[in-house]
Design a protein around this motif. Structure first.
Motif, PDB file in Angstrom:
ATOM      1  N   VAL A 282       0.837  -1.199   0.000  1.00 18.16           N
ATOM      2  CA  VAL A 282       0.000   0.000   0.000  1.00 18.16           C
ATOM      3  C   VAL A 282       0.872   1.249   0.000  1.00 18.16           C
ATOM      4  O   VAL A 282       1.988   1.251   0.512  1.00 18.16           O
ATOM      5  CB  VAL A 282      -0.978   0.026   1.199  1.00 18.16           C
ATOM      6  CG1 VAL A 282      -2.032  -1.051   1.040  1.00 18.16           C
ATOM      7  CG2 VAL A 282      -0.248  -0.117   2.534  1.00 18.16           C
ATOM      8  N   VAL A 283       0.339   2.315  -0.590  1.00 19.69           N
ATOM      9  CA  VAL A 283       1.031   3.598  -0.677  1.00 19.69           C
ATOM     10  C   VAL A 283       0.430   4.538   0.359  1.00 19.69           C
ATOM     11  O   VAL A 283      -0.790   4.722   0.423  1.00 19.69           O
ATOM     12  CB  VAL A 283       0.895   4.196  -2.098  1.00 19.69           C
ATOM     13  CG1 VAL A 283       1.567   5.561  -2.174  1.00 19.69           C
ATOM     14  CG2 VAL A 283       1.478   3.236  -3.134  1.00 19.69           C
ATOM     15  N   LEU A 284       1.284   5.118   1.188  1.00 21.95           N
ATOM     16  CA  LEU A 284       0.850   5.944   2.314  1.00 21.95           C
ATOM     17  C   LEU A 284       1.444   7.346   2.216  1.00 21.95           C
ATOM     18  O   LEU A 284       2.579   7.514   1.772  1.00 21.95           O
ATOM     19  CB  LEU A 284       1.300   5.304   3.625  1.00 21.95           C
ATOM     20  CG  LEU A 284       0.757   3.894   3.866  1.00 21.95           C
ATOM     21  CD1 LEU A 284       1.734   3.064   4.656  1.00 21.95           C
ATOM     22  CD2 LEU A 284      -0.576   3.966   4.583  1.00 21.95           C
ATOM     23  N   GLU A 285       0.657   8.327   2.646  1.00 24.06           N
ATOM     24  CA  GLU A 285       1.176   9.692   2.674  1.00 24.06           C
ATOM     25  C   GLU A 285       2.231   9.807   3.770  1.00 24.06           C
ATOM     26  O   GLU A 285       2.018   9.399   4.919  1.00 24.06           O
ATOM     27  CB  GLU A 285       0.062  10.710   2.928  1.00 24.06           C
ATOM     28  CG  GLU A 285       0.574  12.147   2.889  1.00 24.06           C
ATOM     29  CD  GLU A 285      -0.511  13.179   3.140  1.00 24.06           C
ATOM     30  OE1 GLU A 285      -0.365  14.319   2.666  1.00 24.06           O
ATOM     31  OE2 GLU A 285      -1.509  12.842   3.819  1.00 24.06           O
ATOM     32  N   TYR A 286       3.363  10.359   3.408  1.00 22.25           N
ATOM     33  CA  TYR A 286       4.457  10.530   4.367  1.00 22.25           C
ATOM     34  C   TYR A 286       4.058  11.564   5.418  1.00 22.25           C
ATOM     35  O   TYR A 286       3.562  12.633   5.111  1.00 22.25           O
ATOM     36  CB  TYR A 286       5.702  11.000   3.637  1.00 22.25           C
ATOM     37  CG  TYR A 286       6.919  11.169   4.521  1.00 22.25           C
ATOM     38  CD1 TYR A 286       7.677  10.074   4.919  1.00 22.25           C
ATOM     39  CD2 TYR A 286       7.306  12.427   4.956  1.00 22.25           C
ATOM     40  CE1 TYR A 286       8.793  10.221   5.724  1.00 22.25           C
ATOM     41  CE2 TYR A 286       8.418  12.589   5.768  1.00 22.25           C
ATOM     42  CZ  TYR A 286       9.158  11.482   6.145  1.00 22.25           C
ATOM     43  OH  TYR A 286      10.263  11.645   6.947  1.00 22.25           O
ATOM     44  N   GLY A 287       4.279  11.224   6.670  1.00 19.98           N
ATOM     45  CA  GLY A 287       3.990  12.152   7.756  1.00 19.98           C
ATOM     46  C   GLY A 287       2.628  11.991   8.380  1.00 19.98           C
ATOM     47  O   GLY A 287       2.421  12.395   9.524  1.00 19.98           O
ATOM     48  N   THR A 288       1.660  11.416   7.643  1.00 21.43           N
ATOM     49  CA  THR A 288       0.305  11.229   8.187  1.00 21.43           C
ATOM     50  C   THR A 288      -0.098   9.771   8.267  1.00 21.43           C
ATOM     51  O   THR A 288      -1.044   9.425   8.986  1.00 21.43           O
ATOM     52  CB  THR A 288      -0.742  11.964   7.328  1.00 21.43           C
ATOM     53  OG1 THR A 288      -0.861  11.307   6.048  1.00 21.43           O
ATOM     54  CG2 THR A 288      -0.365  13.431   7.125  1.00 21.43           C
ATOM     55  N   ASN A 289       0.562   8.891   7.505  1.00 28.14           N
ATOM     56  CA  ASN A 289       0.196   7.470   7.411  1.00 28.14           C
ATOM     57  C   ASN A 289      -1.224   7.262   6.900  1.00 28.14           C
ATOM     58  O   ASN A 289      -1.879   6.269   7.226  1.00 28.14           O
ATOM     59  CB  ASN A 289       0.372   6.754   8.757  1.00 28.14           C
ATOM     60  CG  ASN A 289       1.818   6.670   9.197  1.00 28.14           C
ATOM     61  OD1 ASN A 289       2.726   6.755   8.373  1.00 28.14           O
ATOM     62  ND2 ASN A 289       2.028   6.538  10.483  1.00 28.14           N
ATOM     63  N   MET A 290      -1.690   8.205   6.077  1.00 26.74           N
ATOM     64  CA  MET A 290      -2.989   8.044   5.430  1.00 26.74           C
ATOM     65  C   MET A 290      -2.810   7.215   4.157  1.00 26.74           C
ATOM     66  O   MET A 290      -1.859   7.408   3.386  1.00 26.74           O
ATOM     67  CB  MET A 290      -3.587   9.404   5.084  1.00 26.74           C
ATOM     68  CG  MET A 290      -3.913  10.267   6.297  1.00 26.74           C
ATOM     69  SD  MET A 290      -5.284   9.630   7.280  1.00 26.74           S
ATOM     70  CE  MET A 290      -6.679  10.116   6.249  1.00 26.74           C
ATOM     71  N   LEU A 291      -3.724   6.275   3.946  1.00 25.86           N
ATOM     72  CA  LEU A 291      -3.648   5.339   2.825  1.00 25.86           C
ATOM     73  C   LEU A 291      -4.208   5.993   1.561  1.00 25.86           C
ATOM     74  O   LEU A 291      -5.344   6.477   1.561  1.00 25.86           O
ATOM     75  CB  LEU A 291      -4.449   4.090   3.188  1.00 25.86           C
ATOM     76  CG  LEU A 291      -4.569   2.965   2.179  1.00 25.86           C
ATOM     77  CD1 LEU A 291      -3.216   2.462   1.732  1.00 25.86           C
ATOM     78  CD2 LEU A 291      -5.396   1.830   2.784  1.00 25.86           C
ATOM     79  N   VAL A 292      -3.412   5.975   0.474  1.00 28.17           N
ATOM     80  CA  VAL A 292      -3.861   6.618  -0.768  1.00 28.17           C
ATOM     81  C   VAL A 292      -3.899   5.682  -1.960  1.00 28.17           C
ATOM     82  O   VAL A 292      -4.597   5.947  -2.939  1.00 28.17           O
ATOM     83  CB  VAL A 292      -2.991   7.850  -1.116  1.00 28.17           C
ATOM     84  CG1 VAL A 292      -3.062   8.892  -0.013  1.00 28.17           C
ATOM     85  CG2 VAL A 292      -1.533   7.459  -1.392  1.00 28.17           C
ATOM     86  N   GLY A 293      -3.141   4.568  -1.937  1.00 29.55           N
ATOM     87  CA  GLY A 293      -3.103   3.724  -3.121  1.00 29.55           C
ATOM     88  C   GLY A 293      -2.656   2.306  -2.852  1.00 29.55           C
ATOM     89  O   GLY A 293      -2.152   1.981  -1.777  1.00 29.55           O
ATOM     90  N   LEU A 294      -2.860   1.437  -3.860  1.00 31.64           N
ATOM     91  CA  LEU A 294      -2.403   0.047  -3.839  1.00 31.64           C
ATOM     92  C   LEU A 294      -1.464  -0.139  -5.022  1.00 31.64           C
ATOM     93  O   LEU A 294      -1.882  -0.111  -6.184  1.00 31.64           O
ATOM     94  CB  LEU A 294      -3.587  -0.913  -3.944  1.00 31.64           C
ATOM     95  CG  LEU A 294      -3.232  -2.404  -3.988  1.00 31.64           C
ATOM     96  CD1 LEU A 294      -2.686  -2.868  -2.630  1.00 31.64           C
ATOM     97  CD2 LEU A 294      -4.451  -3.252  -4.388  1.00 31.64           C
ATOM     98  N   HIS A 295      -0.184  -0.348  -4.726  1.00 30.27           N
ATOM     99  CA  HIS A 295       0.826  -0.500  -5.780  1.00 30.27           C
ATOM    100  C   HIS A 295       0.612  -1.794  -6.559  1.00 30.27           C
ATOM    101  O   HIS A 295       0.366  -2.847  -5.975  1.00 30.27           O
ATOM    102  CB  HIS A 295       2.220  -0.508  -5.143  1.00 30.27           C
ATOM    103  CG  HIS A 295       3.296  -0.960  -6.080  1.00 30.27           C
ATOM    104  ND1 HIS A 295       3.669  -0.223  -7.183  1.00 30.27           N
ATOM    105  CD2 HIS A 295       4.060  -2.088  -6.096  1.00 30.27           C
ATOM    106  CE1 HIS A 295       4.621  -0.873  -7.827  1.00 30.27           C
ATOM    107  NE2 HIS A 295       4.878  -2.003  -7.186  1.00 30.27           N
ATOM    108  N   PHE A 296       0.710  -1.705  -7.905  1.00 30.23           N
ATOM    109  CA  PHE A 296       0.526  -2.927  -8.689  1.00 30.23           C
ATOM    110  C   PHE A 296       1.517  -3.097  -9.829  1.00 30.23           C
ATOM    111  O   PHE A 296       1.657  -4.196 -10.371  1.00 30.23           O
ATOM    112  CB  PHE A 296      -0.917  -3.006  -9.237  1.00 30.23           C
ATOM    113  CG  PHE A 296      -1.184  -2.104 -10.418  1.00 30.23           C
ATOM    114  CD1 PHE A 296      -1.253  -2.621 -11.708  1.00 30.23           C
ATOM    115  CD2 PHE A 296      -1.387  -0.741 -10.246  1.00 30.23           C
ATOM    116  CE1 PHE A 296      -1.523  -1.797 -12.803  1.00 30.23           C
ATOM    117  CE2 PHE A 296      -1.660   0.080 -11.326  1.00 30.23           C
ATOM    118  CZ  PHE A 296      -1.719  -0.443 -12.610  1.00 30.23           C
TER     119      PHE A 296
END
Length: 320
Positions: A282-296
């Protein structure tokens, strides 16, 4: 340096210091004398876990020393081998380790189908909106097998990393399978239900995923995958159309995808974001650990691509 010269030095370093397991006898008088230059170098390599030959931004080849020390003292090495300061660099990174069995289960570990010799990355833990059970999220191309749903046990670690039936963590449940005849948005799958203990804190971060967020151009992000570990990047596009070639040479069309430029942790120096094996992370925003994407997918160099997580969760009917 030329590539040939860099390889020559790298081999000498490994032979004399890096792979050297010698046990030097210590005498009382040793502590009154200045240490030999070779002893200084030997001590430094006690902190190093990789010696690489890499291509620098200027196009020359350099020796890279990887350690967990963000200020590795390399001057004695430069002097011992008669190198220029630009011939050798140190990089701070986490140590390499085999993709071993992880109990409790954790984000970023190795998973795959029991009956196949492939694997990928456990992206994160999700909850099914309809049945309330916990599942793992990864890619369709990581978890799917022609064995079908009934007999497709998912193991951790993957069989390619030594997993066996006793390492099963659940069954393949459902997926969004890319369609070669259409335009796709997702490559995703669920496995479970998960009844064993889960470690929801992100490895090397120490805190859990904090929520779901829409990506934006310029957002600083990171991921944790089984091949390259924790890597960093900047989102360069959030609505890309892609043509992606699968393992069988089939071209798949994707729309509305996230494209990420890989960087070092400074978010300015280009570097890899992902390689084969990181699929499903999973792709996470740096500094917030909010989930933004699934790498494929990626191109094996600087660029990697991800599905948007918000519409993916809606399609799969799951939540954090």
């Amino acid at each position: 340096m030329t590539y040939e010269k860099a390889v020559e030095i790298q081999l000498e370093i490994c032979d004399r210091f890096f792979f050297n397991r010698k046990n030097r006898e210590v005498f009382a008088g040793d502590f009154e004398d200045e240490p030999e230059p070779s002893d200084l170098v030997y001590d430094i390599f006690g902190e190093v876990f990789a010696v690489n030959v890499i291509n620098s931004l200027e196009g020359a080849y350099v020796i890279e020393l990887m350690s967990q020390n963000d200020d590795l003292y390399i001057t004695p090495i430069i002097e011992f081998f008669g190198l220029n300061k630009t011939d050798i660099v140190s990089t701070k990174s986490e140590k390499f380790e085999l993709q071993v069995r992880k109990r409790p289960l954790e984000i970023g570990c190795s998973i795959g189908p029991l009956v196949e010799n492939w694997g990928g990355t456990l992206g994160c833990f999700v909850k099914d909106i309809d049945d309330g059970n916990n599942y793992i999220l990864s890619n369709h191309h990581v978890l799917f097998s022609d064995a079908g749903n009934k007999d497709n046990f998912i193991v951790q670690p993957s069989t390619s990393n030594g997993g066996k039936k006793e390492d099963a963590i659940g069954l393949f449940v459902r997926s969004i399978r890319p369609d070669p005849s259409g335009v796709n948005n997702f490559d995703a799958a669920l496995a479970g239900p998960i009844s064993i203990e889960m470690q929801k804190n992100i490895p090397s971060v120490g805190s859990p995923i904090m929520g779901v967020k829409s990506p934006t151009i310029g957002m600083k992000v990171y991921k944790v995958g089984i091949k390259t570990g924790k890597t960093f990047g900047v989102i360069r596009s959030i609505n890309s159309g892609l043509k992606v070639e699968d393992d069988n040479g089939v071209i798949l069309d994707y729309q509305d995808q996230i494209v990420i430029s890989g960087t070092k942790e400074d978010f300015s120096t280009p570097d890899f974001f992902s390689q084969a094996g990181d699929s499903g992370s999973v792709v996470l925003e740096y500094g917030t650990n909010m989930l933004v994407g699934l790498h494929f997918c990626g191109n094996g160099t600087l660029y990697s691509c991800s599905n948007k997580i918000d519409p993916l969760f809606s399609k799969l009917r799951v939540s954090l």
